[in-house]
Write a protein that holds these residues in place. Sequence first.
Motif, PDB file in Angstrom:
ATOM      1  N   PRO A 103       0.819  -1.198   0.000  1.00 11.29           N
ATOM      2  CA  PRO A 103       0.000   0.000   0.000  1.00 11.29           C
ATOM      3  C   PRO A 103       0.859   1.257   0.000  1.00 11.29           C
ATOM      4  CG  PRO A 103      -0.724  -1.515   1.734  1.00 11.29           C
ATOM      5  CD  PRO A 103       0.570  -2.042   1.209  1.00 11.29           C
ATOM      6  N   LEU A 104       0.378   2.280  -0.765  1.00  7.44           N
ATOM      7  CA  LEU A 104       1.047   3.578  -0.747  1.00  7.44           C
ATOM      8  C   LEU A 104       0.557   4.319   0.494  1.00  7.44           C
ATOM      9  CD1 LEU A 104       0.642   4.597  -4.507  1.00  7.44           C
ATOM     10  CD2 LEU A 104       2.546   3.367  -3.440  1.00  7.44           C
ATOM     11  N   LEU A 105       1.471   5.054   1.111  1.00  9.46           N
ATOM     12  CA  LEU A 105       1.125   5.747   2.361  1.00  9.46           C
ATOM     13  C   LEU A 105       1.299   7.246   2.153  1.00  9.46           C
ATOM     14  CD1 LEU A 105       0.406   5.570   5.343  1.00  9.46           C
ATOM     15  CD2 LEU A 105       2.762   4.922   5.845  1.00  9.46           C
ATOM     16  N   PHE A 106       0.276   8.029   2.503  1.00  7.80           N
ATOM     17  CA  PHE A 106       0.302   9.480   2.316  1.00  7.80           C
ATOM     18  C   PHE A 106       0.047  10.177   3.647  1.00  7.80           C
ATOM     19  CE2 PHE A 106      -1.242   7.371  -1.443  1.00  7.80           C
ATOM     20  CZ  PHE A 106      -0.460   7.915  -2.453  1.00  7.80           C
ATOM     21  N   HIS A 107       0.837  11.217   3.916  1.00  2.44           N
ATOM     22  CA  HIS A 107       0.635  11.975   5.153  1.00  2.44           C
ATOM     23  C   HIS A 107       0.260  13.403   4.803  1.00  2.44           C
ATOM     24  CE1 HIS A 107       2.322   8.721   7.470  1.00  2.44           C
ATOM     25  NE2 HIS A 107       3.382   8.695   6.670  1.00  2.44           N
ATOM     26  N   SER A 108      -0.639  13.991   5.595  1.00  5.13           N
ATOM     27  CA  SER A 108      -0.912  15.423   5.466  1.00  5.13           C
ATOM     28  C   SER A 108      -1.009  15.968   6.879  1.00  5.13           C
ATOM     29  CB  SER A 108      -2.204  15.664   4.681  1.00  5.13           C
ATOM     30  OG  SER A 108      -3.305  15.286   5.471  1.00  5.13           O
ATOM     31  N   GLN A 109      -1.122  17.304   7.005  1.00  4.93           N
ATOM     32  CA  GLN A 109      -1.174  17.906   8.347  1.00  4.93           C
ATOM     33  C   GLN A 109      -2.359  17.378   9.143  1.00  4.93           C
ATOM     34  OE1 GLN A 109      -1.169  22.133   7.794  1.00  4.93           O
ATOM     35  NE2 GLN A 109       0.919  22.278   8.574  1.00  4.93           N
ATOM     36  N   THR A 110      -3.444  17.069   8.416  1.00  7.06           N
ATOM     37  CA  THR A 110      -4.653  16.671   9.128  1.00  7.06           C
ATOM     38  C   THR A 110      -4.816  15.169   9.313  1.00  7.06           C
ATOM     39  OG1 THR A 110      -5.734  16.917   7.014  1.00  7.06           O
ATOM     40  CG2 THR A 110      -6.063  18.701   8.616  1.00  7.06           C
ATOM     41  N   GLU A 111      -4.457  14.399   8.291  1.00  7.71           N
ATOM     42  CA  GLU A 111      -4.669  12.948   8.404  1.00  7.71           C
ATOM     43  C   GLU A 111      -3.805  12.179   7.413  1.00  7.71           C
ATOM     44  OE1 GLU A 111      -8.813  12.254   7.440  1.00  7.71           O
ATOM     45  OE2 GLU A 111      -8.715  13.881   5.996  1.00  7.71           O
ATOM     46  N   SER A 112      -3.629  10.887   7.707  1.00  5.35           N
ATOM     47  CA  SER A 112      -2.846  10.023   6.822  1.00  5.35           C
ATOM     48  C   SER A 112      -3.791   9.026   6.164  1.00  5.35           C
ATOM     49  CB  SER A 112      -1.802   9.250   7.618  1.00  5.35           C
ATOM     50  OG  SER A 112      -0.948  10.147   8.268  1.00  5.35           O
ATOM     51  N   MET A 113      -3.313   8.473   5.052  1.00 13.55           N
ATOM     52  CA  MET A 113      -4.150   7.478   4.355  1.00 13.55           C
ATOM     53  C   MET A 113      -3.239   6.475   3.661  1.00 13.55           C
ATOM     54  SD  MET A 113      -6.362   8.482   0.951  1.00 13.55           S
ATOM     55  CE  MET A 113      -5.610  10.049   0.604  1.00 13.55           C
ATOM     56  N   ALA A 114      -3.629   5.188   3.725  1.00 11.92           N
ATOM     57  CA  ALA A 114      -2.910   4.147   2.974  1.00 11.92           C
ATOM     58  C   ALA A 114      -3.850   3.631   1.899  1.00 11.92           C
ATOM     59  CB  ALA A 114      -2.499   3.017   3.897  1.00 11.92           C
ATOM     60  N   LEU A 115      -3.267   3.328   0.736  1.00 13.08           N
ATOM     61  CA  LEU A 115      -4.061   2.977  -0.429  1.00 13.08           C
ATOM     62  C   LEU A 115      -3.511   1.696  -1.052  1.00 13.08           C
ATOM     63  CD1 LEU A 115      -6.230   4.511  -2.064  1.00 13.08           C
ATOM     64  CD2 LEU A 115      -4.386   5.571  -3.349  1.00 13.08           C
ATOM     65  N   ALA A 116      -4.398   0.726  -1.284  1.00 17.22           N
ATOM     66  CA  ALA A 116      -4.005  -0.490  -2.013  1.00 17.22           C
ATOM     67  C   ALA A 116      -4.969  -0.664  -3.173  1.00 17.22           C
ATOM     68  CB  ALA A 116      -4.054  -1.702  -1.095  1.00 17.22           C
ATOM     69  N   HIS A 117      -4.428  -1.042  -4.312  1.00 19.58           N
ATOM     70  CA  HIS A 117      -5.221  -1.021  -5.549  1.00 19.58           C
ATOM     71  C   HIS A 117      -4.931  -2.226  -6.418  1.00 19.58           C
ATOM     72  CE1 HIS A 117      -4.958   0.793  -9.876  1.00 19.58           C
ATOM     73  NE2 HIS A 117      -6.150   0.276  -9.707  1.00 19.58           N
ATOM     74  N   SER A 118      -5.992  -2.790  -6.970  1.00 19.71           N
ATOM     75  CA  SER A 118      -5.932  -3.846  -7.979  1.00 19.71           C
ATOM     76  C   SER A 118      -6.451  -3.280  -9.269  1.00 19.71           C
ATOM     77  CB  SER A 118      -6.969  -4.914  -7.670  1.00 19.71           C
ATOM     78  OG  SER A 118      -6.549  -5.781  -6.767  1.00 19.71           O
ATOM     79  N   GLY A 119      -5.847  -3.637 -10.383  1.00 16.55           N
ATOM     80  CA  GLY A 119      -6.421  -3.276 -11.674  1.00 16.55           C
ATOM     81  C   GLY A 119      -5.653  -2.208 -12.402  1.00 16.55           C
ATOM     82  N   LYS A 120      -6.336  -1.495 -13.255  1.00 22.00           N
ATOM     83  CA  LYS A 120      -5.662  -0.515 -14.098  1.00 22.00           C
ATOM     84  C   LYS A 120      -6.618   0.631 -14.421  1.00 22.00           C
ATOM     85  CE  LYS A 120      -2.913  -0.563 -18.278  1.00 22.00           C
ATOM     86  NZ  LYS A 120      -2.169  -1.447 -19.165  1.00 22.00           N
ATOM     87  N   ILE A 121      -6.107   1.850 -14.271  1.00 22.29           N
ATOM     88  CA  ILE A 121      -6.911   3.038 -14.547  1.00 22.29           C
ATOM     89  C   ILE A 121      -6.614   3.471 -15.980  1.00 22.29           C
ATOM     90  CG2 ILE A 121      -7.443   5.400 -13.789  1.00 22.29           C
ATOM     91  CD1 ILE A 121      -8.045   3.041 -11.760  1.00 22.29           C
TER      92      ILE A 121
END
Length: 479
Positions: A103-121
Amino acid sequence: MERCNPKLAEIQRISGECPVFGIWGHEKATELTYYGLHALQHRGQEGAGIVVNVEGELKAHKGLDLVNDVFKDVEFDQLQGHHAIGHVRYATQGQTGIENVQPLLFHSQTESMALAHSGKIINAYELRGQLEKQGSILQTSSDTEILAHLIKRDGQEINEKSISNALNELHGAYAYMILTKDKMYAALDPHGIFTLSIGLLGDAYVIASETCAFDQIGATFVRDILPGELITIEERALKSSRFAKQEKRALCAMEYVYLSRPDSNENDVNVHASRKQMGKELAKEAPAPFNADIVIGVPDSSISAAIGFAEESGLPYEMGIIKNRYVGRTFIKPSQDLREQGVKMKLSPVRGIIEGKSVMMIDDSIVRGTTSKRIVHMVKDAGAKEVHVRIASPPIEHPCYYGIDMSTYEELIATNHSTCEIAEMIGADSLAFLSEAGLEKAIVKDKSLNQGLCTACMSGRYPIDIKEGKKSPLCVIKD
Ligand SMILES: O=P(O)(O)OC[C@H]1O[C@H](OP(=O)(O)OP(=O)(O)O)[C@H](O)[C@@H]1O
Ligand SMILES: NC(=O)CC[C@H](N)C(=O)O
Ligand code: SF4
Ligand SMILES: [Mg+2]
């Protein structure tokens, strides 16, 4: 059926949708995600990772290796939390680099988020361009990251509304999992090209790309996530909402043919049972010649179809080829050289079984022809009198734009060659493929419950518009 009597000829020459896994509300969330990823390893072998929520803080561990190796030095007690998501990667957009491992992990001043993805955009290239114009600096070259930027655009909070709006900008095939400090989300594209299922382990919610991951950790299957559905899990509650209306279902037929594990159920259909039926339909459509002695399968994924073919033909099923279990899937390899090397190291004939016999050799698919070309010769060199090849799926003549690694016409042997020519190229005494009708018959157990399959790589009928995918430079991904 086209039958041929070919001479050996020279030719030029699959992987798939990466699995996601998530668990919410279990004290051993990291460890269970690790076991879940193990069960899903067959879908990608380039990298693996887990992000765990440790008392509101998101912590990641990732690596460019198999699950076992990525986590071999990890003390799970040191990385323990109650909520986690995980991913194993097979790249479909962007290079095989650590920056793209999920999973990709993103941080911001307010909150963090992790993202995992299957497929293709499919419209990833356009969306990247728009985001860059608006000032986003993307950190990876994969299409996965785009969703995070779309969600956080204009400083929005991460919630059902911002996620739904962001998902509606994507065209393509996808299953997403998102983990924040207090929620876990899961979403499936409106056509439901792939599957995502919900399970329960005690009070903990589990979400996985394939149901075999539930069996691995002792979870029970609850239901499949619907196309266009967004699941939100917080505290002890699971909530369902719709981010898009459900389009006509187009579940990837290759899931049944090759991608999934035989012990998984997809859309309530067991994968082994459907493959066995493909073998039976194949035996009806393209029967064994009168002098055939035995039926053999090409390990691993064709074994179920070979058993079905043997049963329908009344011929003995034999173990004519064995597999070195320490070599991974060859279709899921990032380059052709590696695929060829993989087949060479992986499969060996059992001389004592095939010598002097007329052999029916069943494989689930021919994509680039690497496997069948090598195996037919191997079986003949081991003394087979004749090798008749039967393929338990239709010829793959069109690229997949939805996340399975068959992205150009040039690489597909069936695009520019007839069945007879392929038979000659692989050195087979005869060759036949299952028809599309036969394939559907094998997968669809109840016509009234059939929500629809994608067979675009076989039929050329694409359920999601591919115009943007065709012109996108991001389509060309790896070496
Ligand atoms: O025509 P090709 O380009 O060779 O691709 C087709 C082959 O690739 C897959 O096997 P793979 O070795 O990837 O996995 P498996 O062990 O599950 O059969 C598939 O089962 C066919 O055997
Ligand atoms: N195989 C996949 O589903 C890959 C997911 C994503 N497109 C990537 O390349 O990382
Ligand atoms: S094009 Fe083929 S591989 Fe791609 S999603 Fe459709 S059936 Fe699956
Ligand atoms: Mg195979």
